[in-house]
Design an enzyme around this catalytic site. Structure first.
Site, PDB file in Angstrom:
ATOM      1  N   GLY A 272       8.234   1.954   3.093  1.00 42.67           N
ATOM      2  CA  GLY A 272       8.955   2.620   2.014  1.00 42.67           C
ATOM      3  C   GLY A 272       8.298   3.947   1.718  1.00 42.67           C
TER       4      GLY A 272
ATOM      5  N   ASN B 295      -0.723  -0.625  -4.002  1.00 46.94           N
ATOM      6  CA  ASN B 295      -1.575   0.524  -3.688  1.00 46.94           C
ATOM      7  C   ASN B 295      -2.987   0.200  -4.160  1.00 46.94           C
ATOM      8  OD1 ASN B 295      -1.881   1.468  -6.504  1.00 46.94           O
ATOM      9  ND2 ASN B 295       0.316   1.846  -6.314  1.00 46.94           N
TER      10      ASN B 295
ATOM     11  N   VAL C  78       8.552  -2.100  -3.949  1.00 43.79           N
ATOM     12  CA  VAL C  78       8.454  -3.559  -4.042  1.00 43.79           C
ATOM     13  C   VAL C  78       7.355  -3.977  -5.033  1.00 43.79           C
ATOM     14  CG1 VAL C  78       6.881  -4.008  -2.096  1.00 43.79           C
ATOM     15  CG2 VAL C  78       8.734  -5.595  -2.580  1.00 43.79           C
ATOM     16  N   ASP C  79       6.337  -3.151  -5.154  1.00 45.49           N
ATOM     17  CA  ASP C  79       5.239  -3.394  -6.095  1.00 45.49           C
ATOM     18  C   ASP C  79       5.783  -3.517  -7.530  1.00 45.49           C
ATOM     19  OD1 ASP C  79       2.670  -3.605  -7.075  1.00 45.49           O
ATOM     20  OD2 ASP C  79       2.065  -1.552  -6.601  1.00 45.49           O
TER      21      ASP C  79
ATOM     22  N   ASP D 120      15.514 -10.666  -1.011  1.00 49.92           N
ATOM     23  CA  ASP D 120      14.657 -10.107  -2.055  1.00 49.92           C
ATOM     24  C   ASP D 120      13.374 -10.942  -2.110  1.00 49.92           C
ATOM     25  OD1 ASP D 120      13.421  -9.474  -4.453  1.00 49.92           O
ATOM     26  OD2 ASP D 120      15.270  -9.476  -5.623  1.00 49.92           O
ATOM     27  N   ILE D 121      12.248 -10.304  -1.939  1.00 53.79           N
ATOM     28  CA  ILE D 121      10.971 -11.034  -1.869  1.00 53.79           C
ATOM     29  C   ILE D 121      10.683 -11.796  -3.172  1.00 53.79           C
ATOM     30  CG2 ILE D 121       9.493  -9.088  -2.586  1.00 53.79           C
ATOM     31  CD1 ILE D 121       8.113 -10.807   0.239  1.00 53.79           C
TER      32      ILE D 121
HETATM   33  P1  ADP Z   1       4.973   1.025   0.747  1.00 57.90           P
HETATM   34  O1  ADP Z   1       4.362   1.894  -0.329  1.00 57.90           O
HETATM   35  O2  ADP Z   1       3.976   0.050   1.363  1.00 57.90           O
HETATM   36  O3  ADP Z   1       5.738   1.813   1.754  1.00 57.90           O
HETATM   37  P2  ADP Z   1       7.399   0.266  -0.702  1.00 57.90           P
HETATM   38  O4  ADP Z   1       7.470  -0.660  -1.846  1.00 57.90           O
HETATM   39  O5  ADP Z   1       7.713   1.695  -0.956  1.00 57.90           O
HETATM   40  O6  ADP Z   1       5.957   0.055  -0.044  1.00 57.90           O
HETATM   41  O7  ADP Z   1       8.370  -0.252   0.440  1.00 57.90           O
HETATM   42  C1  ADP Z   1       8.086  -1.341   1.270  1.00 57.90           C
HETATM   43  C2  ADP Z   1       9.385  -1.987   1.692  1.00 57.90           C
HETATM   44  O8  ADP Z   1       9.792  -2.920   0.671  1.00 57.90           O
HETATM   45  C3  ADP Z   1      10.550  -1.041   1.884  1.00 57.90           C
HETATM   46  O9  ADP Z   1      11.099  -1.240   3.175  1.00 57.90           O
HETATM   47  C4  ADP Z   1      11.529  -1.449   0.785  1.00 57.90           C
HETATM   48  O10 ADP Z   1      12.873  -1.323   1.220  1.00 57.90           O
HETATM   49  C5  ADP Z   1      11.189  -2.900   0.601  1.00 57.90           C
HETATM   50  N1  ADP Z   1      11.636  -3.524  -0.658  1.00 57.90           N
HETATM   51  C6  ADP Z   1      11.999  -2.933  -1.820  1.00 57.90           C
HETATM   52  N2  ADP Z   1      12.368  -3.867  -2.735  1.00 57.90           N
HETATM   53  C7  ADP Z   1      12.243  -5.081  -2.122  1.00 57.90           C
HETATM   54  C8  ADP Z   1      12.494  -6.429  -2.508  1.00 57.90           C
HETATM   55  N3  ADP Z   1      12.920  -6.735  -3.726  1.00 57.90           N
HETATM   56  N4  ADP Z   1      12.261  -7.423  -1.600  1.00 57.90           N
HETATM   57  C9  ADP Z   1      11.810  -7.121  -0.357  1.00 57.90           C
HETATM   58  N5  ADP Z   1      11.567  -5.877   0.066  1.00 57.90           N
HETATM   59  C10 ADP Z   1      11.781  -4.865  -0.795  1.00 57.90           C
END
Ligand code: ADP
Length: 193
Positions: free
Chosen positions: A134, A35, A44-45, A21-22
């Site tokens: 994502g 965005n 993730v945002d 988890d980031i």
């Molecule tokens: P984007 O709009 O750039 O595609 P997203 O947030 O939809 O961004 O997804 C980017 C990636 O982040 C996805 O592969 C998703 O699985 C991943 N992600 C979601 N939650 C976390 C987290 N807590 N830590 C790391 N990566 C995550």
């Protein structure tokens, strides 16, 4: 079960690929796949803003008031709020349209500009999520190769304070894609990344 960490060393900088988890990373900075509005969102945002608290959004608003929306492939930095990381670097990856609209260069740019900001601010370590894979729909097998090549290219070109770059994959299949991409790049380059 979590995958084992894999990695490589590029120009004395450690590149690690982990499943996790980031928001839990204690690198100097974590990168947000934001965005252009910088107003938070899903994926993730949203997770980063929720974990980091309102101070991050406040700084994002000030940045947008000052310089407008953040263009795709660019990056800006805020504090890390309540996160373990001291800073959040917000970047905007491209939306996948099939690959003919400059997606590859824009995705590489998102990694490069984030690393540049980290280096300019003398940071030692930075963690990335899988940008654009994502909601933005960039295929994982392609995005993983672009990400690793962009990081590797930056580290080979530039001498910086950076000591560690971590690619943090939330899901097992993403971790697998990035691991395979790294192994393939190492194989093609005769043991080098
Ligand atoms: P984007 O709009 O750039 O595609 P997203 O947030 O939809 O961004 O997804 C980017 C990636 O982040 C996805 O592969 C998703 O699985 C991943 N992600 C979601 N939650 C976390 C987290 N807590 N830590 C790391 N990566 C995550």
């Amino acid at each position: 079960m979590k995958g084992q960490a894999v990695g490589a060393t590029i120009n004395q900088v450690r590149l690690r690929i982990i499943q996790g988890d980031i928001t839990q990373q204690d690198t100097d900075a974590i990168v947000n796949a934001a965005n252009s509005s910088l107003m938070g969102g899903g994926g993730v945002d949203g997770v980063i803003h929720r974990a980091g608290g309102p101070a991050i959004l406040e700084e994002c608003k000030q940045i947008v008031a000052r310089q407008g929306r953040l263009a795709t492939g660019k990056a800006v930095m805020t504090s890390g709020g309540n996160l373990k990381a001291r800073y959040v670097i917000h970047t905007v990856g491209p939306i996948w349209h099939g690959g003919s609209r400059g997606e590859e260069e824009l995705l590489a740019s998102a990694y490069r500009e984030s690393l540049k900001l980290a280096a300019e601010n003398h940071l030692g370590s930075i963690s990335f999520p899988s940008i654009s894979t994502g909601a933005y729909g960039y295929p994982l097998d392609k995005a993983s190769r672009v990400a690793i090549r962009a990081v590797s290219h930056f580290l080979r070109e530039k001498g910086t304070c950076l000591r560690e770059v971590v690619l943090v994959l939330f899901e097992a299949h993403a971790f697998k894609a990035y691991t395979e991409a790294l192994n393939e790049i190492i194989k093609v380059n005769n043991g080098k990344v």
